[in-house]
Design a protein around this motif. Structure first.
Motif, PDB file in Angstrom:
ATOM      1  N   THR A 147      -6.423   3.909   0.106  1.00  0.00           N
ATOM      2  CA  THR A 147      -5.873   5.239  -0.133  1.00  0.00           C
ATOM      3  C   THR A 147      -6.890   6.305   0.276  1.00  0.00           C
ATOM      4  OG1 THR A 147      -4.540   4.407  -1.968  1.00  0.00           O
ATOM      5  CG2 THR A 147      -4.906   6.784  -1.883  1.00  0.00           C
ATOM      6  N   ALA A 148      -8.154   6.081  -0.097  1.00  0.00           N
ATOM      7  CA  ALA A 148      -9.218   7.013   0.283  1.00  0.00           C
ATOM      8  C   ALA A 148      -9.396   7.055   1.794  1.00  0.00           C
ATOM      9  CB  ALA A 148     -10.523   6.616  -0.393  1.00  0.00           C
ATOM     10  N   GLU A 189      -7.317   0.364  -3.517  1.00  0.00           N
ATOM     11  CA  GLU A 189      -7.594   1.762  -3.873  1.00  0.00           C
ATOM     12  C   GLU A 189      -8.424   2.435  -2.774  1.00  0.00           C
ATOM     13  OE1 GLU A 189      -9.519   1.561  -7.644  1.00  0.00           O
ATOM     14  OE2 GLU A 189      -7.866   0.478  -8.586  1.00  0.00           O
ATOM     15  N   SER A 240       0.838  -1.196   0.000  1.00  0.00           N
ATOM     16  CA  SER A 240       0.000   0.000   0.000  1.00  0.00           C
ATOM     17  C   SER A 240       0.878   1.253   0.000  1.00  0.00           C
ATOM     18  CB  SER A 240      -0.926   0.007   1.221  1.00  0.00           C
ATOM     19  OG  SER A 240      -0.161  -0.019   2.416  1.00  0.00           O
ATOM     20  N   VAL A 241       0.294   2.348  -0.445  1.00  0.00           N
ATOM     21  CA  VAL A 241       1.011   3.617  -0.539  1.00  0.00           C
ATOM     22  C   VAL A 241       0.613   4.523   0.619  1.00  0.00           C
ATOM     23  CG1 VAL A 241       1.382   5.677  -1.964  1.00  0.00           C
ATOM     24  CG2 VAL A 241       1.115   3.430  -3.054  1.00  0.00           C
ATOM     25  N   GLN A 242       1.592   5.190   1.221  1.00  0.00           N
ATOM     26  CA  GLN A 242       1.313   6.158   2.279  1.00  0.00           C
ATOM     27  C   GLN A 242       1.038   7.512   1.627  1.00  0.00           C
ATOM     28  OE1 GLN A 242       4.527   6.863   5.007  1.00  0.00           O
ATOM     29  NE2 GLN A 242       3.245   7.891   6.489  1.00  0.00           N
ATOM     30  N   VAL A 243      -0.131   8.080   1.905  1.00  0.00           N
ATOM     31  CA  VAL A 243      -0.518   9.306   1.212  1.00  0.00           C
ATOM     32  C   VAL A 243      -0.221  10.577   2.000  1.00  0.00           C
ATOM     33  CG1 VAL A 243      -2.334   8.117  -0.072  1.00  0.00           C
ATOM     34  CG2 VAL A 243      -2.897   9.239   2.079  1.00  0.00           C
ATOM     35  N   ASP A 244       0.009  10.452   3.312  1.00  0.00           N
ATOM     36  CA  ASP A 244       0.264  11.629   4.140  1.00  0.00           C
ATOM     37  C   ASP A 244       1.415  11.314   5.090  1.00  0.00           C
ATOM     38  OD1 ASP A 244       0.230  13.663   6.121  1.00  0.00           O
ATOM     39  OD2 ASP A 244      -1.879  14.079   5.682  1.00  0.00           O
ATOM     40  N   GLN A 251      -7.099   6.555   4.086  1.00  0.00           N
ATOM     41  CA  GLN A 251      -6.001   7.335   4.657  1.00  0.00           C
ATOM     42  C   GLN A 251      -6.281   8.836   4.554  1.00  0.00           C
ATOM     43  OE1 GLN A 251      -1.758   6.077   4.043  1.00  0.00           O
ATOM     44  NE2 GLN A 251      -2.679   4.736   2.536  1.00  0.00           N
ATOM     45  N   LEU A 252      -6.783   9.267   3.408  1.00  0.00           N
ATOM     46  CA  LEU A 252      -7.125  10.679   3.227  1.00  0.00           C
ATOM     47  C   LEU A 252      -8.194  11.110   4.222  1.00  0.00           C
ATOM     48  CD1 LEU A 252      -7.150  10.810  -0.675  1.00  0.00           C
ATOM     49  CD2 LEU A 252      -5.495  11.929   0.838  1.00  0.00           C
TER      50      LEU A 252
END
Length: 341
Positions: free
Chosen positions: A262-263, A259, A238-242, A265-266
């Motif tokens: 990601t939402a 996907e 997974s990708v860290q968004v913040d 995390q935001l």
């Protein structure tokens, strides 16, 4: 059952510590590592580990009791260090006389290792196994009372660190294996790899993905089919968004669920900004998200929107087989590899 004297000799320290025949721990996979798979692994000579995850103390109490009803052999319990009721969960393990507790998800909070080792009066304390992503932390955990260490590379499924298994093994095993018990995990799907890590000084290994689709696993048929179709490159992190939200990366098969994370995390980052929630609460929200997403995939069979946590060894999982068959094959492969040395 295949005779494996070379493997047994190299695994002896780990097997004696765990109280089982093969020093092979099952990775704690939420919703998957429950009574049926855990007992089957212990019955096959390995060491099953109940994944507590987000369970309440009452649920963990019932799960341990149910597992004990299925096997008389040793098994452990994996507890998440950030669980808000960690000490209550430790008490449940103590009342059941659980022999080994695995602490995962972060540095053990103050007093937790001591509480596990203290027992409850009626039962002796348990051995403590901790995860260490670096040599320095491994040494610190051992000084703090950990009885054994698991080093897990980024090839693993679920929550992962940034370093590969092979690099961690080369860095940590030569420095620690003579004086400490170190188990290696992450990306292990065949016995030849087990042989290599044992020769480097590992006391044993931990495998999760390889057992996730065993016949005894309660995972939904659709979940298992997703594993059978997958290759190593389908298991992505997974990708860290913040950067302010220290979310530990999670490796899973790519789908709509990855996907959606990601939402999520935001959404949590926004709550940090606007609602002023504490960082621990933010991290717990992420953990609860994973618990729900995993359930959708593992139990409900929603392989599009649920979380298909899998390691990169998933490409070696091609059919549903009994745990005993998987274990025997791993040990035979390991023994053959050692015999060829």
């Amino acid at each position: 059952m295949t005779d494996t004297p070379r493997t047994a000799a190299l695994m002896k320290r780990g097997a004696d510590f765990l109280g089982c025949e093969h020093a092979v721990l099952c990775g704690a996979m939420s919703w998957v590592s429950e009574r049926n798979l855990v007992s089957a692994i212990s019955e096959a000579g390995g060491f099953g580990v109940v994944a507590c995850g987000a369970m309440t103390p009452e649920l963990l109490d019932a799960e341990i009791a149910a597992t004990k009803a299925l096997t008389q052999r040793p098994f452990g319990v994996n507890l998440i260090t950030m669980h808000p009721q960690l000490f209550d969960l430790i008490a449940v393990c103590g009342r059941h006389g659980v022999g080994h507790v695995v602490l995962a998800g972060g540095i053990p909070p103050k007093g937790s290792v001591e509480a596990i080792k203290a027992g409850d009066g009626a039962h002796p304390g348990a051995k403590v196994i901790c995860f260490a992503p670096t040599l320095a932390l491994a040494k610190k955990l051992l000084r703090s009372g950990a009885d054994a260490i698991v080093i897990e590379g980024m090839e693993a499924g679920g929550h992962i660190g940034p370093v590969s298994t092979s690099v961690l093994a080369q860095e940590i095993l030569p420095a620690l294996s003579a004086e400490a018990l170190v188990f290696v995990a992450g990306g292990i799907g065949r016995g030849e790899a087990i042989a290599g890590y044992l020769e480097m000084g590992a006391a044993g290994v931990q495998l999760g993905t390889r057992f996730a689709c065993a016949s005894e696993s309660i995972a939904h048929p659709a979940f298992k089919q997703a594993f059978f179709r997958a290759s190593a490159r389908d298991a992505v992190a997974s990708v860290q968004v913040d950067p302010r939200l220290p979310v530990i990366p999670v490796r899973a098969l790519k789908n709509k669920g990855t996907e959606a994370f990601t939402a999520k995390q935001l959404e949590v980052a926004k709550a940090l900004d606007e609602d002023g929630i504490a960082m621990t609460e933010a991290q717990l929200q992420i953990e609860h998200y994973w618990a729900g997403a995993l359930r959708r995939a593992v139990i409900d069979g929603d392989v599009e929107n649920g979380s298909l946590m899998a390691g990169q060894s998933v490409g070696m999982v091609t059919a549903e087989e009994p745990v005993q068959v998987i274990m025997d094959r791993l040990m035979a492969e390991c023994e053959d590899a050692l015999a060829r040395r």
